[in-house]
Design a protein around this motif. Structure first.
Motif, PDB file in Angstrom:
ATOM      1  N   THR A 162      -5.814  20.532 -10.876  1.00 21.20           N
ATOM      2  CA  THR A 162      -5.661  21.059  -9.523  1.00 21.20           C
ATOM      3  C   THR A 162      -4.286  21.691  -9.404  1.00 21.20           C
ATOM      4  O   THR A 162      -3.293  21.161  -9.899  1.00 21.20           O
ATOM      5  N   VAL A 163      -4.250  22.840  -8.741  1.00 21.99           N
ATOM      6  CA  VAL A 163      -3.031  23.640  -8.600  1.00 21.99           C
ATOM      7  C   VAL A 163      -2.742  23.835  -7.120  1.00 21.99           C
ATOM      8  O   VAL A 163      -3.636  24.207  -6.350  1.00 21.99           O
ATOM      9  N   VAL A 164      -1.506  23.577  -6.717  1.00 18.32           N
ATOM     10  CA  VAL A 164      -1.099  23.780  -5.327  1.00 18.32           C
ATOM     11  C   VAL A 164       0.166  24.628  -5.312  1.00 18.32           C
ATOM     12  O   VAL A 164       1.096  24.381  -6.089  1.00 18.32           O
ATOM     13  N   ARG A 165       0.193  25.627  -4.432  1.00 15.66           N
ATOM     14  CA  ARG A 165       1.434  26.365  -4.188  1.00 15.66           C
ATOM     15  C   ARG A 165       2.133  25.718  -2.993  1.00 15.66           C
ATOM     16  O   ARG A 165       1.598  25.688  -1.878  1.00 15.66           O
ATOM     17  N   LEU A 166       3.303  25.164  -3.244  1.00  8.57           N
ATOM     18  CA  LEU A 166       4.040  24.442  -2.220  1.00  8.57           C
ATOM     19  C   LEU A 166       4.704  25.407  -1.243  1.00  8.57           C
ATOM     20  O   LEU A 166       4.764  26.616  -1.476  1.00  8.57           O
ATOM     21  N   SER A 225       6.765  27.338  -5.013  1.00  5.82           N
ATOM     22  CA  SER A 225       6.618  26.848  -6.380  1.00  5.82           C
ATOM     23  C   SER A 225       5.213  26.305  -6.608  1.00  5.82           C
ATOM     24  O   SER A 225       4.471  25.985  -5.671  1.00  5.82           O
ATOM     25  N   ILE A 226       4.865  26.176  -7.895  1.00  3.78           N
ATOM     26  CA  ILE A 226       3.527  25.743  -8.294  1.00  3.78           C
ATOM     27  C   ILE A 226       3.576  24.311  -8.812  1.00  3.78           C
ATOM     28  O   ILE A 226       4.435  23.945  -9.618  1.00  3.78           O
ATOM     29  N   TRP A 227       2.614  23.530  -8.355  1.00  2.85           N
ATOM     30  CA  TRP A 227       2.468  22.104  -8.646  1.00  2.85           C
ATOM     31  C   TRP A 227       1.171  21.932  -9.414  1.00  2.85           C
ATOM     32  O   TRP A 227       0.099  22.321  -8.938  1.00  2.85           O
ATOM     33  N   LEU A 228       1.253  21.390 -10.635  1.00  2.00           N
ATOM     34  CA  LEU A 228       0.071  21.207 -11.472  1.00  2.00           C
ATOM     35  C   LEU A 228      -0.271  19.726 -11.565  1.00  2.00           C
ATOM     36  O   LEU A 228       0.522  18.931 -12.060  1.00  2.00           O
ATOM     37  N   HIS A 229      -1.452  19.379 -11.119  1.00  2.00           N
ATOM     38  CA  HIS A 229      -1.935  18.001 -11.164  1.00  2.00           C
ATOM     39  C   HIS A 229      -2.854  17.837 -12.359  1.00  2.00           C
ATOM     40  O   HIS A 229      -3.834  18.566 -12.523  1.00  2.00           O
ATOM     41  N   SER A 230      -2.545  16.870 -13.225  1.00  2.00           N
ATOM     42  CA  SER A 230      -3.335  16.588 -14.413  1.00  2.00           C
ATOM     43  C   SER A 230      -3.572  17.861 -15.234  1.00  2.00           C
ATOM     44  O   SER A 230      -4.716  18.320 -15.385  1.00  2.00           O
ATOM     45  N   ARG A 274       6.885  24.493 -11.249  1.00  2.00           N
ATOM     46  CA  ARG A 274       8.042  23.608 -11.092  1.00  2.00           C
ATOM     47  C   ARG A 274       7.709  22.124 -11.226  1.00  2.00           C
ATOM     48  O   ARG A 274       8.602  21.305 -11.406  1.00  2.00           O
ATOM     49  N   HIS A 275       6.418  21.752 -11.123  1.00  2.00           N
ATOM     50  CA  HIS A 275       6.056  20.335 -11.147  1.00  2.00           C
ATOM     51  C   HIS A 275       4.820  20.127 -12.011  1.00  2.00           C
ATOM     52  O   HIS A 275       3.788  20.788 -11.808  1.00  2.00           O
TER      53      HIS A 275
END
Length: 248
Positions: free
Chosen positions: A42-46, A50-55, A74-75
């Motif tokens: 899962t990808v979220v743009r905060l 910045s981009i947050w990558l889950h698993s 960034r994460h």
């Protein structure tokens, strides 16, 4: 000739929109206990862009380029003890990204031997880096298990990892389907596999309270790492999938 069974959800290794500022990346399959599993990031743009990558799923240069067009990565989040193996490759290619890991993950021998650098443990409450976008809940279990779940409030999207598996039997090889049904992970009413349910249940009241908090988010959609995710009616479907843990 019989049609080849495909457990994954093409197109693979490309970002696919879920909601505003939320994407998924389907990949795999991985083989666990002889069972081919689709796997999902899962990808979220905060709010800061910045981009947050889950698993994170397997590293692919074209995928990296596509994600970088959404924003700087960034994460990198390893949310439980099983979902960290692809993080090292992303860490190498994204040296400025912070690696966040479920509590206790850094102490596991396999992780230490892998060379993965864990920068920060995921706390009980969302850190300042993403508290404007995401809430989080640590779901505890025995044997060192922790899964950190996240809720993107703006889109009412709950992000889980292994607390729900929802494998479609028709996508699995025939000999594997009885095993999937036996461990309780078949769509449309998928749950955590039976052994994981036991590990979490043994934690008692803290685990039940964590499940209550997840249900209280009342998500519209629920994304998880394996199987057909809940694109709608997330609140009701989550309650059904967590009925083994929710109080009452």
């Amino acid at each position: 000739m019989p049609q080849r069974v495909e457990p994954t959800y093409p197109p693979l290794d490309v970002p696919k929109p879920v909601a505003e500022r939320v994407w998924i990346v389907d990949s795999g399959p991985l083989h666990v206990l002889g069972m081919p599993l689709p796997v999902r990031m899962t990808v979220v743009r905060l709010a800061d862009g910045s981009i947050w990558l889950h698993s994170p799923t397997r590293y692919d240069p074209a995928l990296h380029d596509a994600l970088s067009r959404l924003g700087p990565i960034r994460h990198l989040v390893a949310p439980n003890s099983a979902h960290w193996t692809f993080v090292a490759a992303w860490q190498t290619q994204c040296p400025e990204a912070t690696v966040w890991a479920a509590p206790g993950l850094r102490d596991r021998g396999q992780v230490r031997r892998s060379g993965l650098r864990v920068d920060k443990d995921l706390p009980e409450a969302a850190p300042a880096a993403w508290s404007a976008d995401l809430d989080q809940v640590v779901v505890p279990g025995r044997a060192g298990f922790r899964e950190v779940a996240f809720h993107h409030a703006a889109s009412r999207t709950l992000v889980l990892t292994d607390l729900v598996l929802n494998l479609e039997p028709e996508r699995l090889p025939g000999p594997i389907r009885p095993l999937a049904r036996l461990v309780g992970v078949c769509a449309p009413h998928g749950r955590a596999p039976i052994y994981l349910r036991a590990v979490v249940r043994l934690k008692g009241a803290p685990a039940a309270e964590a499940a209550r908090r997840l249900a209280a988010f009342a998500p519209e959609r629920v994304v998880f790492s394996h199987g057909r995710w809940f694109e709608r009616d997330g609140t009701a479907r989550l309650a059904r999938s967590l009925d083994w843990l929710l109080p009452g």
